[in-house]
Design an enzyme around this catalytic site. Sequence first.
Site, PDB file in Angstrom:
ATOM      1  N   GLU A  46       0.833  -1.206   0.000  1.00 39.71           N
ATOM      2  CA  GLU A  46       0.000   0.000   0.000  1.00 39.71           C
ATOM      3  C   GLU A  46       0.866   1.254   0.000  1.00 39.71           C
ATOM      4  OE1 GLU A  46      -3.018   0.310  -0.605  1.00 39.71           O
ATOM      5  OE2 GLU A  46      -3.676  -1.753  -0.453  1.00 39.71           O
ATOM      6  N   CYS A 199     -14.022   0.044 -14.890  1.00 40.05           N
ATOM      7  CA  CYS A 199     -14.459   1.432 -14.668  1.00 40.05           C
ATOM      8  C   CYS A 199     -13.238   2.349 -14.800  1.00 40.05           C
ATOM      9  CB  CYS A 199     -15.123   1.570 -13.302  1.00 40.05           C
ATOM     10  SG  CYS A 199     -16.008   3.129 -13.135  1.00 40.05           S
ATOM     11  N   CYS A 206     -18.616  -0.155 -19.571  1.00 38.03           N
ATOM     12  CA  CYS A 206     -19.865  -0.307 -18.804  1.00 38.03           C
ATOM     13  C   CYS A 206     -20.625  -1.568 -19.195  1.00 38.03           C
ATOM     14  CB  CYS A 206     -20.733   0.931 -18.977  1.00 38.03           C
ATOM     15  SG  CYS A 206     -19.896   2.425 -18.430  1.00 38.03           S
ATOM     16  N   CYS A 209     -19.741  -4.328 -16.901  1.00 34.69           N
ATOM     17  CA  CYS A 209     -19.656  -3.982 -15.477  1.00 34.69           C
ATOM     18  C   CYS A 209     -20.806  -4.587 -14.672  1.00 34.69           C
ATOM     19  CB  CYS A 209     -19.667  -2.468 -15.325  1.00 34.69           C
ATOM     20  SG  CYS A 209     -19.598  -1.958 -13.606  1.00 34.69           S
TER      21      CYS A 209
HETATM   22 FE1  SF4 Z   1     -18.132   2.481 -13.976  1.00 30.69          FE
HETATM   23 FE2  SF4 Z   1     -19.628   0.322 -14.109  1.00 30.69          FE
HETATM   24 FE3  SF4 Z   1     -20.766   2.695 -13.813  1.00 30.69          FE
HETATM   25 FE4  SF4 Z   1     -19.654   2.066 -16.135  1.00 30.69          FE
HETATM   26  S1  SF4 Z   1     -21.389   1.061 -15.197  1.00 30.69           S
HETATM   27  S2  SF4 Z   1     -19.389   3.978 -15.033  1.00 30.69           S
HETATM   28  S3  SF4 Z   1     -17.925   0.832 -15.497  1.00 30.69           S
HETATM   29  S4  SF4 Z   1     -19.421   1.692 -12.346  1.00 30.69           S
END
Ligand code: SF4
Length: 357
Positions: A46, A199, A206, A209
């Site tokens: 870290e 992300c 997305c 995701c």
């Molecule tokens: Fe981020 Fe997932 Fe939202 Fe897309 S859908 S902006 S990858 S959190």
Amino acid sequence: MAVIIRKDEAVVASLRAAVLRWYDGHGRDLAWRKGERDAYRVWLSEVMLQQTTVAHATPYYDKFLRLWPTVGELASAEDGRIMAEWAGLGYYARARRLLECARVVVRDHGGVFPDDEAALLGLPGFGPYTAAAVAAIAFGKAANVVDGNIERIMTRLYAIEEALPAAKAAVREAAAQWVSADRAGDWPQALMDLASLVCRPKAPLCGECPLATACLAFQRGEPERFPVKLEKAARPRRHGVVFLIIAGDAVVVERRPDKGLLGGMLGLPHTEWRDRPWKDAEVRGPDLEFTKAGRYEHVFTHFALTQEVWLARISGVQGQALIRTHNDWQLLPLADQRSLPTVFHKALKFETYGSLI
Ligand code: SF4
């Protein structure tokens, strides 16, 4: 503080499970995740990862673990050795606090990191992020870990319009909704991997995701607009002259004062770094025959530096005489030049100046 609209708890529980499933299948294979989860390893990784990429930090992490496999061994290392091995990783104050912390762990905690977030916060160099990360990842505690990556996910998930850093409180509140004792150590790592692989700051994926169904930024079709940031002020520029004195097969270096920028590190002697360029007549350096070999740029967090290189070549014997007249100076073999911080190591590329003409 911005008000976040809390998400339904059943939705959070189901999406949290989906993120952890994604992590089980797609999590990154990182050096510090191999072997047992030991507080020393988690802490070391870290500290190294603050302001540094995984690819850059990994060889340093491997090297430190090889040289000092336990916090006790690190605590007994010489300061100069730690600084030399840290060279190139940047932000040298972290290396000093690393050593200070190792010594406090040995002196006050019998060589064992405390497993409680509040006690960890009392250790040198531990801020809220590091304390939460070590408590969660090493000890499986349900801690609210928020780094820049998790910040990005949360500002998108909740479409937080307030700009960072003012939005930090809202981000923490949003992230806290997802903290749970179930796989408490995996959760922040899953989010960090999701932030790094899916992300992403630019062009987030997305469609892949697991959080997309609850993500307000995605639903509005503008994920990249978050996190909202205030315009940064331009970095000020400073100017300096560095003295590259080659003495036989060594270079003259100085031990920098403990306090201040690059404190305690080896560096090349140089003028003050000031806000206007130096005129030759203003430069006060050692009484040697210098050639102007060129200039280079280096960017620190708070300022950009233009550094002119003045090169002098002397014999090894003259070098010995020179360092006898300066308490903090010493000769560093050219073969060991990598142990210099990057801002000085860059000057060494001018070492061949003149030899090719
Ligand atoms: Fe981020 Fe997932 Fe939202 Fe897309 S859908 S902006 S990858 S959190």
